[in-house]
Design an enzyme around this catalytic site. Structure first.
Site, short mmCIF file in Angstrom:
data_model
loop_
_atom_site.label_atom_id
_atom_site.label_comp_id
_atom_site.label_asym_id
_atom_site.label_seq_id
_atom_site.Cartn_x
_atom_site.Cartn_y
_atom_site.Cartn_z
N HIS A 62 38.88 40.22 50.22
CA HIS A 62 40.23 39.68 50.31
C HIS A 62 41.23 40.58 49.60
O HIS A 62 40.87 41.42 48.80
CB HIS A 62 40.27 38.29 49.65
N HIS A 97 45.15 45.72 47.47
CA HIS A 97 43.82 46.33 47.57
C HIS A 97 42.78 45.27 47.90
O HIS A 97 43.01 44.08 47.74
CB HIS A 97 43.45 47.02 46.25
#
Length: 172
Positions: free
Chosen positions: A35, A116
């Site tokens: 995620h 990220h």
């Protein structure tokens, strides 16, 4: 009080790619799918989360789906031994992140926002430099459309599950 977080889940293809490394290098592998975190874990009671949920719904209507580009492996060292897939910063992501840290949930983030997807963490210094040394050579190139984000909550066993999903751009 429960623990909540707000994330974007990438496509299955990108999740499979991330998981091929996470299962070896990320102890949270079994607790949450790959995620992009928009808001780190925070606590709220039932009353407050209803309120937050309404505001998230409102917020999601203000943003259109956007392109996510993931283009290389990077690391947060020396701050911490986290190896991640770097996402191209874009305006929608930055704005969403900013709004999620304003009035209604408060708590400014500890670090500046670097979009990220973590693929390795809690590695020793030696492990980190070995793993990063080989992974940063990977050819990473994903382009996809993101059209939703998710409010997650943490279960007693430490794993995270979706509490509610918000689609982008329905208000436009």
């Amino acid at each position: 009080m429960m623990k909540y977080g707000i994330v974007i889940f990438p496509s299955k293809k990108l999740q499979d790619f991330a998981n091929s490394y996470r299962k070896r290098y990320d102890p949270h592998y079994a607790l949450i799918p790959p995620h992009l975190t928009l808001k780190n874990a925070f606590e709220a009671d039932d009353e407050k989360i209803k309120d937050i949920s309404e505001k998230l719904e409102e917020l999601s209507n203000h943003y259109n789906p956007f392109q996510l580009s993931v283009y290389r492996v990077s690391s947060f060292q020396p701050v911490n031994n986290v190896i991640y897939l770097k996402c191209e910063p874009n305006e929608t992501l930055n704005e969403l992140h900013k709004e999620l840290h304003q009035d209604f949930i408060g708590e400014q983030p500890e670090y500046s926002f670097v979009p990220h997807i973590t693929i390795g963490q809690k590695l020793s210094d030696d492990e980190h430099s070995d793993v990063y040394g080989s992974l940063r050579m990977l050819d990473v190139n994903f382009e996809e459309t993101i059209d939703r984000f998710h409010l997650l909550y943490q279960l007693d066993n430490g794993s995270w599950t979706v509490y509610e999903t918000f689609r982008l751009g329905r208000g436009n």
